[in-house]
Design a protein around this motif. Structure first.
Motif, short mmCIF file in Angstrom:
data_model
loop_
_atom_site.label_atom_id
_atom_site.label_comp_id
_atom_site.label_asym_id
_atom_site.label_seq_id
_atom_site.Cartn_x
_atom_site.Cartn_y
_atom_site.Cartn_z
N THR A 36 0.83 -1.21 0.00
CA THR A 36 0.00 0.00 0.00
C THR A 36 0.86 1.25 0.00
OG1 THR A 36 -0.19 0.33 2.40
CG2 THR A 36 -1.67 -1.29 1.38
N SER A 37 0.23 2.34 -0.37
CA SER A 37 0.94 3.61 -0.46
C SER A 37 -0.08 4.74 -0.53
CB SER A 37 1.83 3.63 -1.70
OG SER A 37 2.52 4.86 -1.82
N VAL A 38 0.41 5.97 -0.44
CA VAL A 38 -0.46 7.13 -0.63
C VAL A 38 -0.16 7.80 -1.97
CG1 VAL A 38 -0.76 7.55 1.83
CG2 VAL A 38 1.14 8.65 0.63
N ASP A 39 0.81 7.28 -2.71
CA ASP A 39 1.10 7.82 -4.04
C ASP A 39 1.39 6.68 -4.99
OD1 ASP A 39 3.53 7.05 -3.05
OD2 ASP A 39 4.51 8.98 -3.27
N ASN A 40 1.46 7.00 -6.27
CA ASN A 40 1.68 5.99 -7.32
C ASN A 40 0.64 4.87 -7.28
OD1 ASN A 40 4.27 6.91 -8.63
ND2 ASN A 40 4.98 6.75 -6.51
N ILE A 41 -0.57 5.21 -6.88
CA ILE A 41 -1.64 4.22 -6.75
C ILE A 41 -1.93 3.60 -8.12
CG2 ILE A 41 -3.99 3.79 -5.96
CD1 ILE A 41 -1.94 4.74 -3.82
N GLY A 42 -2.01 2.27 -8.15
CA GLY A 42 -2.31 1.55 -9.39
C GLY A 42 -1.11 1.20 -10.22
N LYS A 43 0.02 1.80 -9.92
CA LYS A 43 1.23 1.49 -10.69
C LYS A 43 1.83 0.17 -10.22
CE LYS A 43 2.77 6.17 -11.91
NZ LYS A 43 3.90 7.12 -11.83
N LYS A 44 2.41 -0.56 -11.15
CA LYS A 44 3.13 -1.78 -10.79
C LYS A 44 4.43 -1.42 -10.07
CE LYS A 44 1.37 -5.08 -14.18
NZ LYS A 44 0.80 -5.93 -13.11
N VAL A 45 4.89 -2.34 -9.24
CA VAL A 45 6.10 -2.10 -8.46
C VAL A 45 7.27 -1.70 -9.36
CG1 VAL A 45 7.88 -3.26 -7.08
CG2 VAL A 45 5.47 -3.54 -6.49
N GLY A 46 7.43 -2.42 -10.47
CA GLY A 46 8.56 -2.15 -11.36
C GLY A 46 8.49 -0.83 -12.09
N ASP A 47 7.31 -0.19 -12.11
CA ASP A 47 7.19 1.13 -12.73
C ASP A 47 7.64 2.24 -11.79
OD1 ASP A 47 6.19 0.02 -15.06
OD2 ASP A 47 4.10 0.19 -14.41
N VAL A 48 7.81 1.91 -10.53
CA VAL A 48 8.28 2.88 -9.52
C VAL A 48 9.70 2.54 -9.07
CG1 VAL A 48 7.85 3.85 -7.22
CG2 VAL A 48 5.93 3.31 -8.75
N HIS A 49 9.92 1.26 -8.76
CA HIS A 49 11.26 0.79 -8.39
C HIS A 49 11.80 0.03 -9.60
CE1 HIS A 49 10.17 2.06 -4.44
NE2 HIS A 49 9.32 1.08 -4.22
N PHE A 50 12.58 0.71 -10.41
CA PHE A 50 12.98 0.15 -11.70
C PHE A 50 13.79 -1.14 -11.57
CE2 PHE A 50 13.04 4.84 -13.19
CZ PHE A 50 11.66 4.85 -13.27
N ASN A 51 14.52 -1.29 -10.49
CA ASN A 51 15.33 -2.50 -10.31
C ASN A 51 14.48 -3.74 -10.07
OD1 ASN A 51 14.61 -1.39 -7.75
ND2 ASN A 51 16.19 -2.62 -6.75
N LEU A 52 13.19 -3.56 -9.75
CA LEU A 52 12.30 -4.68 -9.47
C LEU A 52 11.35 -5.00 -10.63
CD1 LEU A 52 11.37 -3.81 -5.76
CD2 LEU A 52 13.26 -5.22 -6.61
N ALA A 53 11.59 -4.36 -11.77
CA ALA A 53 10.71 -4.58 -12.93
C ALA A 53 10.71 -6.05 -13.33
CB ALA A 53 11.18 -3.72 -14.11
N GLY A 54 9.51 -6.59 -13.50
CA GLY A 54 9.35 -7.97 -13.94
C GLY A 54 9.46 -9.01 -12.85
N LEU A 55 9.70 -8.58 -11.62
CA LEU A 55 9.89 -9.55 -10.53
C LEU A 55 8.62 -9.81 -9.73
CD1 LEU A 55 13.38 -8.38 -9.20
CD2 LEU A 55 12.86 -10.20 -10.84
N THR A 56 7.61 -8.98 -9.91
CA THR A 56 6.33 -9.17 -9.23
C THR A 56 5.23 -8.50 -10.03
OG1 THR A 56 5.05 -8.73 -7.21
CG2 THR A 56 6.76 -7.14 -7.79
N ASP A 57 4.02 -9.03 -9.96
CA ASP A 57 2.87 -8.42 -10.61
C ASP A 57 2.11 -7.49 -9.67
OD1 ASP A 57 3.26 -9.68 -13.07
OD2 ASP A 57 2.21 -11.49 -12.40
N LEU A 58 2.58 -7.34 -8.44
CA LEU A 58 1.88 -6.51 -7.46
C LEU A 58 1.90 -5.04 -7.86
CD1 LEU A 58 3.16 -8.11 -4.14
CD2 LEU A 58 0.80 -8.16 -5.00
N SER A 59 0.82 -4.35 -7.53
CA SER A 59 0.71 -2.91 -7.75
C SER A 59 0.47 -2.22 -6.42
CB SER A 59 -0.45 -2.60 -8.71
OG SER A 59 -0.25 -3.20 -9.97
N PHE A 60 0.73 -0.92 -6.38
CA PHE A 60 0.50 -0.14 -5.17
C PHE A 60 -0.99 0.16 -5.01
CE2 PHE A 60 4.87 0.84 -6.43
CZ PHE A 60 5.53 0.51 -5.25
N GLN A 61 -1.50 -0.10 -3.80
CA GLN A 61 -2.91 0.13 -3.50
C GLN A 61 -3.05 1.16 -2.39
OE1 GLN A 61 -5.35 -3.58 -3.21
NE2 GLN A 61 -3.37 -4.62 -3.27
N GLU A 62 -4.18 1.84 -2.40
CA GLU A 62 -4.51 2.76 -1.31
C GLU A 62 -5.64 2.12 -0.50
OE1 GLU A 62 -5.19 7.53 -0.64
OE2 GLU A 62 -5.91 6.61 -2.50
#
Length: 354
Positions: A36-62
């Motif tokens: 969860t987060s208060v920003d980047n809602i709906g974005k996949k983890v790898g779209d925010v933390h570039f080093n983790l791209a492709g390693l999880t399908d989880l997205s940030f939720q509020e």
């Protein structure tokens, strides 16, 4: 994954959250089920933390805190101080284990919290009762194994305390300590500020919060718990350094004039000989950040000065990565202990060289 511990990360878009995910996504006993987060809602983890791209399908939720931990076994809280305490109060009835990376439950003194954090604590009784176990394995390993709530130490607090812990345990620490510690820009968080803007940081050194940093009471609390005299005090000057990761601390303490090099060698060995992440540095080299950056390891060392009257000075050096042993890595080390696992899980690899 049915037998894996289900983990939730609350506050996942910062550098600390990224480092937690970098470790937990490869943990053999853990499934990260929600972030969860208060920003980047709906974005996949790898779209925010570039080093983790492709390693999880989880997205940030509020999500509200109670909803965020539904069905989870443990919640890692990577949120700002002052915000976290209110979230914790909402989570207590859920029964979820908590590993908190903020400073909201590290202290035992509510007055010190109010002084150094600038607000009254919303649940001061939880500080005085010690509801959270202070997550420094080198001091509290057995208590951490029995804990359900962990208050993970601060980055400066970990660095400075580990540099001085052998003196405290040997009964040699009393009176004033003077410390200067330089830290990397990642300690200021993921959101850009004037003090982390590259043109103003890359070729610069500057102090901030001199003698007023919020980790001062935490460090003294830790050292006294390890055996330092109650008259021990700390004057601490933090410095912003032009590097992304790492903290290097230099601490000056006075010990009795009769103290020998052999006594101090024995004190450091006694304190750290069996610690998996502590390296005692000697033989002409002193601790340095490049040896530990990107890892959960800590380098410590000391220099003994000449006798001056009734005392002689010991200069203690310590270096670690502020995001790993100074933050996310240490929280996972304590989590591993709390769950009865090998504390080195996902943390044993060395940093990069160079």
């Amino acid at each position: 994954m049915a037998n894996k511990v289900k983990a939730v990360l609350i506050g996942g878009t910062g550098y600390g959250g990224s480092e937690i995910l970098r470790r937990l996504l490869f943990h053999p006993h853990v499934e990260v089920v929600r972030i969860t987060s208060v920003d980047n809602i709906g974005k996949k983890v790898g779209d925010v933390h570039f080093n983790l791209a492709g390693l999880t399908d989880l997205s940030f939720q509020e999500l509200p805190p109670v909803q965020a931990v539904a069905g989870a076994d443990v919640a890692f809280l990577a949120m700002p101080h002052k915000t976290t305490a209110k979230v914790v109060m909402e989570l207590l009835a859920s029964g979820v284990r908590i590993v908190d990376l903020s400073g909201d439950f590290r202290l035992r003194d509510a007055a010190a919290y109010a002084k150094y954090y600038g607000v009254e604590h919303p649940a001061p009784h939880m500080l005085t009762e010690g509801s959270f176990t202070y997550g420094l394995p080198e001091l509290n390993r057995e208590a951490i194994r029995q804990a359900r709530y962990i208050a993970s130490p601060g980055c400066f607090a970990t660095t400075i305390a580990l540099g001085l812990l052998p003196l405290a345990r040997a009964g040699l620490l009393s009176g004033p300590i003077h410390t200067v510690a330089a830290t990397g820009s990642s300690g200021s968080g993921a959101n850009p500020q004037i003090t982390t803007h590259h043109p103003l940081r890359a070729s610069n050194l500057r102090t901030y919060k001199p003698l007023e940093h919020q980790h001062i009471p935490e460090i003294l609390q830790t050292l006294r718990a390890a055996g330092a005299n109650e008259d021990t005090s700390l004057e601490f000057v933090p410095v912003s350094a032009p590097l992304p990761r790492g903290i290097f601390a230099t601490s000056f303490a006075e010990v009795p004039a009769a103290t020998t090099q052999e006594q101090l060698n024995a004190a450091w060995k006694s304190a750290y000989a069996n610690e998996p992440f502590i390296r005692i540095i000697g033989g002409g080299r002193q601790p340095e950040v490049v040896g530990v950056a990107g890892s959960n390891y800590v380098e410590v060392g000391f220099t003994l000065g000449p006798v001056t009257g009734a005392t002689r000075r010991v200069v203690c050096f310590s270096a670690l990565d502020n995001l790993v042993k100074g933050g996310a890595g240490q929280s996972i080390q304590s989590f591993n202990l709390m769950m009865g696992w090998d504390e080195r899980l996902t943390l044993a690899e060395p940093g990069l060289w160079p």
